[in-house]
Scaffold this motif. Sequence first.
Motif, PDB file in Angstrom:
ATOM      1  N   SER A 177       1.102   6.021  -8.397  1.00 28.46           N
ATOM      2  CA  SER A 177       1.322   4.772  -7.241  1.00 28.46           C
ATOM      3  C   SER A 177       2.846   4.665  -7.009  1.00 28.46           C
ATOM      4  O   SER A 177       3.261   5.516  -7.362  1.00 28.46           O
ATOM      5  CB  SER A 177       0.614   3.459  -7.809  1.00 28.46           C
ATOM      6  OG  SER A 177       1.187   3.289  -9.304  1.00 28.46           O
ATOM      7  N   ASN A 216      -2.839  -8.176 -14.517  1.00 30.54           N
ATOM      8  CA  ASN A 216      -3.583  -7.080 -15.103  1.00 30.54           C
ATOM      9  C   ASN A 216      -2.470  -6.425 -15.749  1.00 30.54           C
ATOM     10  O   ASN A 216      -1.710  -5.626 -15.507  1.00 30.54           O
ATOM     11  CB  ASN A 216      -3.906  -6.160 -13.820  1.00 30.54           C
ATOM     12  CG  ASN A 216      -4.770  -4.960 -14.436  1.00 30.54           C
ATOM     13  OD1 ASN A 216      -4.968  -4.937 -15.558  1.00 30.54           O
ATOM     14  ND2 ASN A 216      -4.970  -4.022 -13.435  1.00 30.54           N
ATOM     15  N   CYS A 239       0.587   5.062 -15.858  1.00 35.68           N
ATOM     16  CA  CYS A 239       1.054   4.398 -14.479  1.00 35.68           C
ATOM     17  C   CYS A 239       0.072   5.015 -13.473  1.00 35.68           C
ATOM     18  O   CYS A 239       0.130   4.287 -12.481  1.00 35.68           O
ATOM     19  CB  CYS A 239       2.539   4.360 -14.335  1.00 35.68           C
ATOM     20  SG  CYS A 239       3.578   3.099 -15.216  1.00 35.68           S
ATOM     21  N   PRO A 295       2.876 -10.414  -3.038  1.00 36.37           N
ATOM     22  CA  PRO A 295       1.828 -10.242  -3.969  1.00 36.37           C
ATOM     23  C   PRO A 295       2.344  -9.775  -5.572  1.00 36.37           C
ATOM     24  O   PRO A 295       3.290  -9.550  -5.383  1.00 36.37           O
ATOM     25  CB  PRO A 295       1.246  -9.073  -3.043  1.00 36.37           C
ATOM     26  CG  PRO A 295       2.394  -8.356  -2.440  1.00 36.37           C
ATOM     27  CD  PRO A 295       3.244  -9.309  -2.183  1.00 36.37           C
ATOM     28  N   ARG A 296       1.319  -9.938  -6.250  1.00 37.86           N
ATOM     29  CA  ARG A 296       1.520  -9.339  -7.553  1.00 37.86           C
ATOM     30  C   ARG A 296       1.410  -7.748  -7.608  1.00 37.86           C
ATOM     31  O   ARG A 296       0.867  -7.315  -6.815  1.00 37.86           O
ATOM     32  CB  ARG A 296       0.420  -9.918  -8.395  1.00 37.86           C
ATOM     33  CG  ARG A 296       0.608 -11.443  -8.717  1.00 37.86           C
ATOM     34  CD  ARG A 296      -0.378 -12.104  -9.718  1.00 37.86           C
ATOM     35  NE  ARG A 296      -0.111 -13.478 -10.179  1.00 37.86           N
ATOM     36  CZ  ARG A 296      -0.995 -14.009 -11.054  1.00 37.86           C
ATOM     37  NH1 ARG A 296      -2.110 -13.342 -11.264  1.00 37.86           N
ATOM     38  NH2 ARG A 296      -0.642 -15.170 -11.620  1.00 37.86           N
ATOM     39  N   PRO A 297       1.937  -7.277  -8.535  1.00 38.99           N
ATOM     40  CA  PRO A 297       1.815  -5.852  -8.792  1.00 38.99           C
ATOM     41  C   PRO A 297       0.217  -5.753  -9.117  1.00 38.99           C
ATOM     42  O   PRO A 297      -0.535  -6.644  -9.846  1.00 38.99           O
ATOM     43  CB  PRO A 297       2.576  -5.554 -10.017  1.00 38.99           C
ATOM     44  CG  PRO A 297       2.875  -6.964 -10.714  1.00 38.99           C
ATOM     45  CD  PRO A 297       2.819  -7.890  -9.789  1.00 38.99           C
ATOM     46  N   GLU A 298      -0.232  -4.473  -8.961  1.00 43.48           N
ATOM     47  CA  GLU A 298      -1.774  -4.001  -9.209  1.00 43.48           C
ATOM     48  C   GLU A 298      -1.873  -3.999 -10.647  1.00 43.48           C
ATOM     49  O   GLU A 298      -2.709  -4.738 -11.366  1.00 43.48           O
ATOM     50  CB  GLU A 298      -2.132  -2.717  -8.597  1.00 43.48           C
ATOM     51  CG  GLU A 298      -3.695  -2.479  -8.696  1.00 43.48           C
ATOM     52  CD  GLU A 298      -3.821  -1.240  -8.484  1.00 43.48           C
ATOM     53  OE1 GLU A 298      -4.707  -1.077  -7.720  1.00 43.48           O
ATOM     54  OE2 GLU A 298      -3.389  -0.065  -9.059  1.00 43.48           O
ATOM     55  N   ARG A 299      -1.016  -3.571 -11.523  1.00 40.96           N
ATOM     56  CA  ARG A 299      -0.830  -3.348 -12.733  1.00 40.96           C
ATOM     57  C   ARG A 299       0.459  -3.550 -13.415  1.00 40.96           C
ATOM     58  O   ARG A 299       1.572  -3.463 -12.925  1.00 40.96           O
ATOM     59  CB  ARG A 299      -1.427  -2.167 -13.454  1.00 40.96           C
ATOM     60  CG  ARG A 299      -2.934  -1.959 -13.140  1.00 40.96           C
ATOM     61  CD  ARG A 299      -3.317  -0.820 -14.132  1.00 40.96           C
ATOM     62  NE  ARG A 299      -2.562   0.514 -13.874  1.00 40.96           N
ATOM     63  CZ  ARG A 299      -2.388   1.308 -14.922  1.00 40.96           C
ATOM     64  NH1 ARG A 299      -2.583   0.905 -16.231  1.00 40.96           N
ATOM     65  NH2 ARG A 299      -1.666   2.307 -14.596  1.00 40.96           N
ATOM     66  N   THR A 355       2.671  -0.488  -9.663  1.00 39.45           N
ATOM     67  CA  THR A 355       2.411  -0.298 -10.843  1.00 39.45           C
ATOM     68  C   THR A 355       3.728  -0.668 -11.546  1.00 39.45           C
ATOM     69  O   THR A 355       4.880  -0.038 -10.946  1.00 39.45           O
ATOM     70  CB  THR A 355       1.804   0.712 -11.645  1.00 39.45           C
ATOM     71  OG1 THR A 355       0.436   0.941 -11.506  1.00 39.45           O
ATOM     72  CG2 THR A 355       1.843   0.621 -13.153  1.00 39.45           C
ATOM     73  N   SER A 407       0.970  -1.166   0.054  1.00 35.98           N
ATOM     74  CA  SER A 407       0.017   0.080   0.131  1.00 35.98           C
ATOM     75  C   SER A 407       0.889   1.248   0.033  1.00 35.98           C
ATOM     76  O   SER A 407       1.666   1.346   0.781  1.00 35.98           O
ATOM     77  CB  SER A 407      -0.790   0.045   1.233  1.00 35.98           C
ATOM     78  OG  SER A 407      -1.770   1.163   1.386  1.00 35.98           O
ATOM     79  N   PRO A 457      -0.846   0.841  -3.951  1.00 37.29           N
ATOM     80  CA  PRO A 457      -0.342  -0.277  -4.896  1.00 37.29           C
ATOM     81  C   PRO A 457       0.745   0.083  -5.870  1.00 37.29           C
ATOM     82  O   PRO A 457       1.230   1.180  -5.976  1.00 37.29           O
ATOM     83  CB  PRO A 457      -1.793  -0.038  -5.999  1.00 37.29           C
ATOM     84  CG  PRO A 457      -2.374   1.288  -5.706  1.00 37.29           C
ATOM     85  CD  PRO A 457      -1.905   1.374  -4.319  1.00 37.29           C
TER      86      PRO A 457
END
Length: 307
Positions: free
Chosen positions: A89, A64, A86, A36-40, A12, A8, A10
């Motif tokens: 973020s 994503n 982007c 965790p994975r990237p948000e985008r 990108t 937090s 996110p």
Amino acid sequence: GGVRRAVSPPVTVLICTCNRHELLAGALRSLAACSPRPERVVVVNGGDERADAVVEDARSSGLNLELVKTKNINLAVSRNIGLAHCGESIIAMTDDDAEVFPDWIAQIARALDEHPGAGAVGGAVIGTSEHTIVGKVADLTTFPSYAGVRTVRTLPGVNIAYRAEALAAAGEYDPRLFRGEDVDVNWRVIRAGYTIVYDPAIRVYHHHRPGARSLVRQHYMYGRAYLRLRRKWPDMYSVFPHKMSSVADVRKLGWFFVAPLVLPLAQAARLGWHGPGALPLLYAREIGWRWGIIRQSLLDRGKKASS
């Protein structure tokens, strides 16, 4: 240490690619394996449609992905195009010839959390061909490597993450630069009041240049970019003096020409029993880099004289 908190804001990830679709596939597989994975993930493709197909295939992994098509001019231009996609973020960057570690996203978030004054964080770039002499020399000389966490002057674009506000304060990548665009932006991040932090836990694998000739050529081009950046920012740290107005300037100029004889010996010692075999390439790389500085100076002087 362990990762203390969820990601937090996110993250990108921005990747620029040009006609290296097989390497891009590996880069995207590594991002899909992150936890965790990237948000985008924003992929800027300046090459042919083979990279488009790789991105489409990678969507099935659950990433994503956003694909941005462009004409390849240089990396600075491609990154500027990608940054517009982007958002606000954490913006992490890697290259199509790199594969991130599974905890890459988590370690970036942790490092930014632990260093609130950092505008950017990054870490270790580990060669995938460390068993070869060329790979060992590339590992030793191409990317920064430190044992612990420390504040640094710059980090390579293959493994770095910025706070969006730090990039906004720095401004866009300079499209006039054919190399060193990441050093340029990082210097502007520092000038805007942020620090840049190296953390060895933020790790990526990198496919270095495969041959000795291409490695020396790479560092020759780095040398040319080094000169151009120091002319752009006279207050930037530099291995050569901008003017000859003091004894310190004379000493710095002398060391510039002596260093290629001395530094490769120190670097070879760090390679242990591989050192003697690596010494010719270490000399060639060091001389190539410094010749790049001299060559760019001569080219700039020629342009000035003809204008």
